[in-house]
Design a protein around this motif. Structure first.
Motif, PDB file in Angstrom:
ATOM      1  N   TYR A 156      13.807 -22.404 -12.673  1.00 45.21           N
ATOM      2  CA  TYR A 156      12.348 -22.505 -12.788  1.00 45.21           C
ATOM      3  C   TYR A 156      11.762 -21.827 -11.558  1.00 45.21           C
ATOM      4  N   ASP A 157      11.080 -20.717 -11.789  1.00 43.47           N
ATOM      5  CA  ASP A 157      10.546 -19.889 -10.706  1.00 43.47           C
ATOM      6  C   ASP A 157       9.107 -20.308 -10.419  1.00 43.47           C
ATOM      7  N   LEU A 158       8.850 -20.749  -9.187  1.00 40.95           N
ATOM      8  CA  LEU A 158       7.508 -21.197  -8.805  1.00 40.95           C
ATOM      9  C   LEU A 158       6.569 -20.048  -8.437  1.00 40.95           C
ATOM     10  N   TRP A 159       7.049 -18.819  -8.452  1.00 39.59           N
ATOM     11  CA  TRP A 159       6.214 -17.611  -8.461  1.00 39.59           C
ATOM     12  C   TRP A 159       5.268 -17.481  -7.265  1.00 39.59           C
ATOM     13  N   GLY A 160       5.820 -17.277  -6.092  1.00 38.39           N
ATOM     14  CA  GLY A 160       4.974 -16.818  -5.010  1.00 38.39           C
ATOM     15  C   GLY A 160       4.703 -17.790  -3.885  1.00 38.39           C
ATOM     16  N   VAL A 161       5.276 -17.481  -2.698  1.00 34.35           N
ATOM     17  CA  VAL A 161       4.960 -18.168  -1.455  1.00 34.35           C
ATOM     18  C   VAL A 161       4.806 -17.088  -0.387  1.00 34.35           C
ATOM     19  N   PRO A 162       4.319 -17.428   0.813  1.00 34.66           N
ATOM     20  CA  PRO A 162       4.156 -16.394   1.843  1.00 34.66           C
ATOM     21  C   PRO A 162       5.457 -15.658   2.134  1.00 34.66           C
ATOM     22  N   ASP A 163       5.344 -14.369   2.421  1.00 31.20           N
ATOM     23  CA  ASP A 163       6.526 -13.537   2.651  1.00 31.20           C
ATOM     24  C   ASP A 163       7.011 -13.681   4.094  1.00 31.20           C
ATOM     25  N   GLU A 164       7.549 -14.862   4.369  1.00 33.38           N
ATOM     26  CA  GLU A 164       8.089 -15.189   5.681  1.00 33.38           C
ATOM     27  C   GLU A 164       9.427 -15.895   5.496  1.00 33.38           C
ATOM     28  N   ASN A 165      10.264 -15.875   6.550  1.00 32.40           N
ATOM     29  CA  ASN A 165      11.538 -16.579   6.441  1.00 32.40           C
ATOM     30  C   ASN A 165      11.307 -18.088   6.499  1.00 32.40           C
ATOM     31  N   GLU A 166      12.336 -18.830   6.153  1.00 30.30           N
ATOM     32  CA  GLU A 166      12.166 -20.279   5.998  1.00 30.30           C
ATOM     33  C   GLU A 166      11.786 -20.953   7.305  1.00 30.30           C
ATOM     34  N   GLU A 167      12.344 -20.474   8.412  1.00 24.94           N
ATOM     35  CA  GLU A 167      12.017 -21.057   9.710  1.00 24.94           C
ATOM     36  C   GLU A 167      10.528 -20.926  10.016  1.00 24.94           C
ATOM     37  N   THR A 168       9.967 -19.746   9.756  1.00 29.61           N
ATOM     38  CA  THR A 168       8.539 -19.514   9.999  1.00 29.61           C
ATOM     39  C   THR A 168       7.681 -20.349   9.050  1.00 29.61           C
ATOM     40  N   LEU A 169       8.091 -20.416   7.794  1.00 36.56           N
ATOM     41  CA  LEU A 169       7.347 -21.200   6.814  1.00 36.56           C
ATOM     42  C   LEU A 169       7.288 -22.678   7.218  1.00 36.56           C
ATOM     43  N   GLU A 170       8.438 -23.218   7.583  1.00 34.45           N
ATOM     44  CA  GLU A 170       8.496 -24.636   7.921  1.00 34.45           C
ATOM     45  C   GLU A 170       7.746 -24.946   9.212  1.00 34.45           C
ATOM     46  N   ALA A 171       7.685 -23.977  10.127  1.00 35.64           N
ATOM     47  CA  ALA A 171       6.998 -24.210  11.400  1.00 35.64           C
ATOM     48  C   ALA A 171       5.482 -24.136  11.276  1.00 35.64           C
ATOM     49  N   ASN A 172       4.987 -23.478  10.214  1.00 36.57           N
ATOM     50  CA  ASN A 172       3.563 -23.181  10.150  1.00 36.57           C
ATOM     51  C   ASN A 172       2.809 -23.744   8.952  1.00 36.57           C
ATOM     52  N   PHE A 173       3.502 -24.295   7.965  1.00 35.99           N
ATOM     53  CA  PHE A 173       2.814 -24.614   6.712  1.00 35.99           C
ATOM     54  C   PHE A 173       1.777 -25.721   6.861  1.00 35.99           C
ATOM     55  N   GLU A 174       1.916 -26.571   7.849  1.00 37.75           N
ATOM     56  CA  GLU A 174       0.945 -27.651   7.999  1.00 37.75           C
ATOM     57  C   GLU A 174      -0.363 -27.178   8.628  1.00 37.75           C
ATOM     58  N   ASN A 175      -0.320 -26.021   9.291  1.00 37.11           N
ATOM     59  CA  ASN A 175      -1.498 -25.530  10.004  1.00 37.11           C
ATOM     60  C   ASN A 175      -2.200 -24.369   9.319  1.00 37.11           C
ATOM     61  N   ARG A 176      -1.510 -23.675   8.423  1.00 36.57           N
ATOM     62  CA  ARG A 176      -2.096 -22.498   7.794  1.00 36.57           C
ATOM     63  C   ARG A 176      -2.426 -22.784   6.331  1.00 36.57           C
ATOM     64  N   HIS A 177      -3.557 -22.244   5.899  1.00 35.73           N
ATOM     65  CA  HIS A 177      -4.002 -22.464   4.520  1.00 35.73           C
ATOM     66  C   HIS A 177      -4.497 -21.175   3.870  1.00 35.73           C
TER      67      HIS A 177
ATOM     68  N   PRO B 108       6.409   0.421   0.878  1.00 31.94           N
ATOM     69  CA  PRO B 108       5.862  -0.557   1.821  1.00 31.94           C
ATOM     70  C   PRO B 108       5.028  -1.638   1.138  1.00 31.94           C
ATOM     71  N   HIS B 109       4.946  -1.568  -0.196  1.00 27.38           N
ATOM     72  CA  HIS B 109       3.998  -2.427  -0.905  1.00 27.38           C
ATOM     73  C   HIS B 109       4.620  -2.959  -2.182  1.00 27.38           C
ATOM     74  N   ASN B 110       4.618  -4.283  -2.332  1.00 24.95           N
ATOM     75  CA  ASN B 110       5.007  -4.928  -3.590  1.00 24.95           C
ATOM     76  C   ASN B 110       3.760  -5.339  -4.351  1.00 24.95           C
ATOM     77  N   ILE B 111       3.841  -5.337  -5.671  1.00 23.79           N
ATOM     78  CA  ILE B 111       2.738  -5.836  -6.485  1.00 23.79           C
ATOM     79  C   ILE B 111       2.894  -7.340  -6.708  1.00 23.79           C
ATOM     80  N   GLN B 112       4.083  -7.771  -7.126  1.00 27.89           N
ATOM     81  CA  GLN B 112       4.338  -9.202  -7.264  1.00 27.89           C
ATOM     82  C   GLN B 112       4.687  -9.796  -5.899  1.00 27.89           C
ATOM     83  N   PRO B 113       4.351 -11.067  -5.657  1.00 31.26           N
ATOM     84  CA  PRO B 113       4.770 -11.689  -4.397  1.00 31.26           C
ATOM     85  C   PRO B 113       6.291 -11.606  -4.265  1.00 31.26           C
ATOM     86  N   PRO B 114       6.798 -11.004  -3.196  1.00 31.75           N
ATOM     87  CA  PRO B 114       8.247 -10.808  -3.110  1.00 31.75           C
ATOM     88  C   PRO B 114       9.039 -12.087  -2.887  1.00 31.75           C
ATOM     89  N   ARG B 115       8.409 -13.064  -2.249  1.00 30.97           N
ATOM     90  CA  ARG B 115       9.153 -14.282  -1.932  1.00 30.97           C
ATOM     91  C   ARG B 115       8.696 -15.419  -2.842  1.00 30.97           C
TER      92      ARG B 115
END
Length: 336
Positions: free
Chosen positions: A272-293, A127-134
């Motif tokens: 080139y791996d940018l190494w780590g973004v929130p573990d959410e699908n693309e639809e959720t990421l695109e809908a929320n990235f402007e409001n969440r920090h 249930p737990h990853n050490i490295q950011p999975p996405r």
């Protein structure tokens, strides 16, 4: 002997040139000084169907009270362990883990979720990853013009704006200043920062091999942003990056990241791996990235601009040796 020394491990990696950064011998030596013990395992194939008849992995053991450890196998070389070829390998891994009194071994496969079809019977899905999975992975095989064309228009604009506003990028070796900048960034964006000695050791281990570079973006000689990028064979990883609060309107981080991509491409890298973004699908990421920090949301807005592909790593696997203490570990995770 299944367990090998650093020289033997590096020789093994020569036949696996696209091994992940976390499997490089230098990474194990880096972690050795900061609470981990590296062990390298090379086994013969059970069925003799793989190149060189060798399967290997670098394992890190984290010391715990009472002589116990946690085992961690980050991004192991895909050399047959996930097929029938790996039966002997896993027995030797078990032996080394038990010798080190490991409660369990966590494995994070070096594979993407959509392509990893291993069905474990002697592993638990963790249930737990050490490295950011996405993460976001940029293809850099094409020309610089084509790489730029795939970026978001605002990202391209910011790269050019930084150049127009007098930002320059060069190699750097001022680790104390880099650490100070990392501390500022960690406080601003609420993430943990390693010690100065950690970054110094990483630079000393990887830079002489040409597999690491420290870059700094400056304005009129003043450092504004810096990053440490790693590369080997066809893969590159953006692992550590920082900026201070000065001259941010000049967009130094955009030109800095672009120059790191160009550095990796010049070395022959294709991704080139940018190494780590929130573990959410693309639809959720695109809908929320402007409001969440919070968490990794703060960097998603920046990283998405570079035109890469959103990818998710295969979920971590746990190989359990002490079921009672493993249960306690799961309870601990559940209460966090």
């Amino acid at each position: 002997m299944p367990e090998v020394n650093l020289t033997e491990w590096n020789h093994f990696l020569k036949s696996h040139p696209n091994a992940h950064l976390l499997q490089m011998g230098e990474w194990g030596e880096l972690k050795r000084g900061f609470g981990w013990k590296p062990a390298r395992v090379i086994s013969t194939s059970s069925t003799h169907r793989i190149p060189n008849n060798e399967i290997g992995a670098q394992i890190l053991f984290r010391r715990l009270p009472l002589g116990l450890t946690l085992g961690y196998m980050p991004k192991p070389v895909d050399s047959g362990q996930w097929t029938g070829d790996g039966e002997k390998f896993w027995k030797e891994v078990d032996s080394i883990c038990k010798k080190n009194h490991a409660i369990f071994l966590k494995i994070e496969p070096d594979a993407w979720e959509e392509t990893f079809d291993f069905r474990p019977s002697t592993f638990d899905i963790s249930p737990h990853n050490i490295q950011p999975p996405r993460t976001i992975v940029i293809s850099i095989k094409d020309s610089e013009e084509q790489i730029l064309a795939r970026m978001k228009p605002k990202c391209r604009y910011n790269i050019r704006l930084a150049e127009k506003k007098g930002i320059t990028v060069r190699t750097w070796d001022d680790i104390p200043a880099f650490h100070e900048m990392m501390t500022v960034t960690g406080g601003r964006d609420n993430f943990g920062v390693h010690s100065k000695e950690y970054y110094q050791r990483a630079y000393e281990l990887f830079h002489p091999k040409g597999t690491c570079e420290l870059l700094v973006a400056e304005f009129e000689g003043k450092p504004l942003a810096s990053l440490m990028v790693f590369a080997d064979a066809t893969r590159a990883w953006y692992v550590y990056g920082a900026s201070n609060d000065q001259e941010r309107n000049r967009m130094p981080t955009y030109l800095l990241q672009w120059e790191a991509i160009r550095w990796a491409k010049a070395r022959g890298c294709e991704e080139y791996d940018l190494w780590g973004v929130p573990d959410e699908n693309e639809e959720t990421l695109e809908a929320n990235f402007e409001n969440r920090h919070d968490g990794l949301w703060g960097v998603y807005r920046f990283k998405r601009g570079f035109g890469g592909q959103l990818k998710r790593a295969a979920q971590a696997l746990d190989r359990v040796y002490n079921p009672l203490l493993y249960w306690a570990y799961l309870r601990f995770l559940g209460n966090r």
